[in-house]
Scaffold this active site. Structure first.
Site, mmCIF file in Angstrom:
data_model
loop_
_atom_site.group_PDB
_atom_site.id
_atom_site.type_symbol
_atom_site.label_atom_id
_atom_site.label_comp_id
_atom_site.label_asym_id
_atom_site.label_seq_id
_atom_site.Cartn_x
_atom_site.Cartn_y
_atom_site.Cartn_z
ATOM 1 N N SER A 131 -2.333 6.409 -1.124
ATOM 2 C CA SER A 131 -0.970 6.240 -1.640
ATOM 3 C C SER A 131 -0.964 5.334 -2.859
ATOM 4 O O SER A 131 -1.767 4.422 -2.979
ATOM 5 C CB SER A 131 -0.063 5.643 -0.566
ATOM 6 O OG SER A 131 1.233 5.453 -1.082
ATOM 7 N N LYS A 186 -0.675 7.673 7.162
ATOM 8 C CA LYS A 186 -0.155 8.052 5.836
ATOM 9 C C LYS A 186 1.148 8.841 5.981
ATOM 10 O O LYS A 186 2.079 8.684 5.187
ATOM 11 C CB LYS A 186 -1.199 8.890 5.094
ATOM 12 C CG LYS A 186 -0.738 9.447 3.730
ATOM 13 C CD LYS A 186 -0.309 8.349 2.773
ATOM 14 C CE LYS A 186 -0.238 8.791 1.314
ATOM 15 N NZ LYS A 186 0.521 9.961 1.003
ATOM 16 N N HIS A 189 3.813 6.380 6.672
ATOM 17 C CA HIS A 189 4.068 5.699 5.392
ATOM 18 C C HIS A 189 5.022 6.537 4.547
ATOM 19 O O HIS A 189 6.010 6.036 4.010
ATOM 20 C CB HIS A 189 2.748 5.478 4.645
ATOM 21 C CG HIS A 189 2.914 5.181 3.174
ATOM 22 N ND1 HIS A 189 3.199 6.162 2.240
ATOM 23 C CD2 HIS A 189 2.836 4.022 2.478
ATOM 24 C CE1 HIS A 189 3.302 5.617 1.044
ATOM 25 N NE2 HIS A 189 3.084 4.317 1.167
ATOM 26 N N ASN A 190 4.738 7.838 4.432
ATOM 27 C CA ASN A 190 5.576 8.690 3.601
ATOM 28 C C ASN A 190 6.982 8.834 4.186
ATOM 29 O O ASN A 190 7.965 8.898 3.447
ATOM 30 C CB ASN A 190 4.933 10.064 3.430
ATOM 31 C CG ASN A 190 3.787 10.048 2.431
ATOM 32 O OD1 ASN A 190 3.160 9.015 2.220
ATOM 33 N ND2 ASN A 190 3.507 11.178 1.832
ATOM 34 N N GLU A 193 8.775 5.839 3.299
ATOM 35 C CA GLU A 193 9.084 5.966 1.869
ATOM 36 C C GLU A 193 10.369 6.787 1.671
ATOM 37 O O GLU A 193 11.235 6.416 0.872
ATOM 38 C CB GLU A 193 7.899 6.641 1.183
ATOM 39 C CG GLU A 193 8.037 6.895 -0.300
ATOM 40 C CD GLU A 193 6.847 7.698 -0.814
ATOM 41 O OE1 GLU A 193 7.082 8.738 -1.452
ATOM 42 O OE2 GLU A 193 5.690 7.299 -0.563
#
Length: 485
Positions: A131, A186, A189-190, A193
């Protein structure tokens, strides 16, 4: 055949791949590169990589021959079938102990499958989230590797060298866990986000529609916010976006069509939360908000028929802006708490030993959600590694209690002005639900027992003991089996 002098190979020379290669080169690693459109290899070697020690390969066979053993090959190609196709082409040119690394946005079940399939062939696999966008890839991304633990010692030095560093020099890269753990982290995380971006957009619309702030005034507000608790990459770039002018001197942001795209990782987070029974409501609303934005033509037609309130502007502009700031900060806390709830449940389900404080450290620099706030999450897990929920940590609980009046005021204002704030709203609804000792699910369970004999537990009986009531006098004594999907 060429001499095996390269430390690592990389396949896929789009912008992320190119920038990772140049980053590795900067840190003293000799990289061999290949791309399916072979002309891109020569273009890269003769342009962006000119003057470096990067070596171009014109076939997978040549790439494999250039690599020191154990061979390390990183794929930066489109997620899905393309990854499997490239692995299929690579394997015949590798041998036992070689390592394949998938650095794309792959879905975590695919990484679990690839880890196991390649292990059966003696090949070590790493599925890693990367990222930070193109700038992060070039200057230092956040890297979240998972897969076959035997592969980690062979890539650890390279990954930690090229990763972003926090203030004390710690790299934003550490082993996450087996199989699909890296890509799962991940994915979350996204999802977070998505939530952060939606919250910022809701704050923007509330300030714009209720106060009538111009792009220049919004630039000043976000510049100030970035100096305090909300200090983060996304607030920083939002500040810069409001300051960007078009050729005619107007704000670029005002000329951008209000329909948002998405690539699927936010949706995957929502689906996983449903699969695991974790109420990750804010990320879900963020995904749905993008879906609603895509209904542009329909919304334009609806706006001609459906109208909302037109109240007077708030009298105290400074107090209003602070209410919105605090509402954004509190909602952000809920989003991260929900994301960590999902990580905790996934760790149980998939038998991963996730280091929750370590994950916050990996996100502290390099990645899109990097912020001062993540340091508070790491501190919370450093203090109590068994922390059940971030909202129970002293810092988080005290801040939410201190700011909740402003949070509620911000949402009340949004309702009064007819400004949609689904992420703000669902964050507060979760907070109120989580802090409530007795929810109305007793009535819900009675309804389920009434129409489907689904049974219920009683407050005056031990947990795990189930009862059924013949609500109508016409039902029988037989009840449905008890299970949760």
């Amino acid at each position: 055949m060429p001499e095996a002098t390269c430390d690592i190979g990389l396949i896929g020379l789009a912008v992320m791949g190119q920038n990772l290669v140049l980053n590795m080169n900067d840190h003293g690693y000799k990289v061999a590169v290949f791309n399916r459109t072979v002309s891109k290899v020569d273009d890269f070697i003769n342009d962006e990589a000119k003057g470096t020690q990067v070596v171009g390969a014109h076939s997978i066979e040549e790439l494999a021959a250039l690599l020191k053993r154990p061979r390390r090959v990183m794929l930066m190609v489109k997620a899905g079938a393309t990854v499997d196709d490239m692995i299929g082409q690579l394997v015949p040119h590798l041998e036992a102990g070689d390592i394949i690394i998938d650095g794309g946005n792959s879905h975590f079940p695919d990484s679990t499958r690839r880890t196991q399939e390649l292990a059966a062939k003696g090949i070590l696999f790493i599925g890693t989230g990367v990222s930070g966008g193109e700038e992060g890839a070039r200057r230092g991304p956040s890297i979240m590797p998972g897969g076959n633990p035997a592969a980690w010692p062979h890539v650890k030095e390279i990954f930690q060298s090229i990763a972003a560093k926090v203030e004390d020099g710690s790299p934003c890269c550490e082993w996450v866990g087996e199989n699909g753990a890296g890509h799962y982290v991940k994915m979350v995380h996204n999802g977070i986000e998505y939530g952060d971006m939606q919250l910022i957009c809701e704050a923007y619309q509330l300030l714009k529609d209720a106060l009538g702030l111009t792009a220049d005034e919004l630039h000043d507000v976000f510049a100030e916010w970035n100096q305090g608790e909300l200090d983060s990459y996304l607030i920083e770039i939002t500040r810069d976006i409001f300051g960007k002018k078009d050729d005619d001197g107007g704000a670029v942001v005002d000329q951008i069509l209000d329909t948002a795209g998405q690539k699927g990782t936010g949706k995957w987070t929502g689906v996983s939360s449903l699969d695991l029974g974790v109420p990750v409501t804010l990320i879900g609303e963020a995904v749905y908000s993008r879906c609603l934005s895509a209904m542009k033509d329909e919304r334009v037609e609806a706006s001609k028929i459906l109208s909302g309130p037109v109240p007077a502007r708030p009298a105290d502009r400074t107090a209003f802006i602070e209410d919105v700031r605090r509402a954004l900060y509190c909602s952000k806390m809920i989003s991260y708490a929900q994301g960590y709830m999902l990580l905790r449940e996934a760790a149980k389900e998939y038998k991963w030993n996730l280091n929750f404080g370590g994950i916050a450290l990996m996100w502290r620099g390099g990645c899109i959600i990097r912020s001062r706030f993540l340091g508070k999450i790491k501190a919370a897990f450093d203090k109590n590694p068994q922390l059940e929920n971030l909202l129970l940590d002293d810092f988080f609980s005290s801040t939410l209690l201190k700011y909740q009046a402003s949070w509620r005021n911000g949402i009340i204002s949004a309702i009064q002005f007819g400004v949609p704030t689904p992420a703000f709203n669902t964050a507060l609804a979760f907070f109120d639900g989580y802090r409530t000792a007795r929810l109305p699910a007793n009535l819900l369970q009675a309804q389920r027992d009434y129409f489907g004999a689904h049974t219920y537990e009683r407050v005056d009986q031990p947990r795990g003991k189930f009862f059924h009531t013949n609500w109508t006098g016409r039902g029988g004594r037989v009840s449905s089996t008890t299970y949760t999907v």
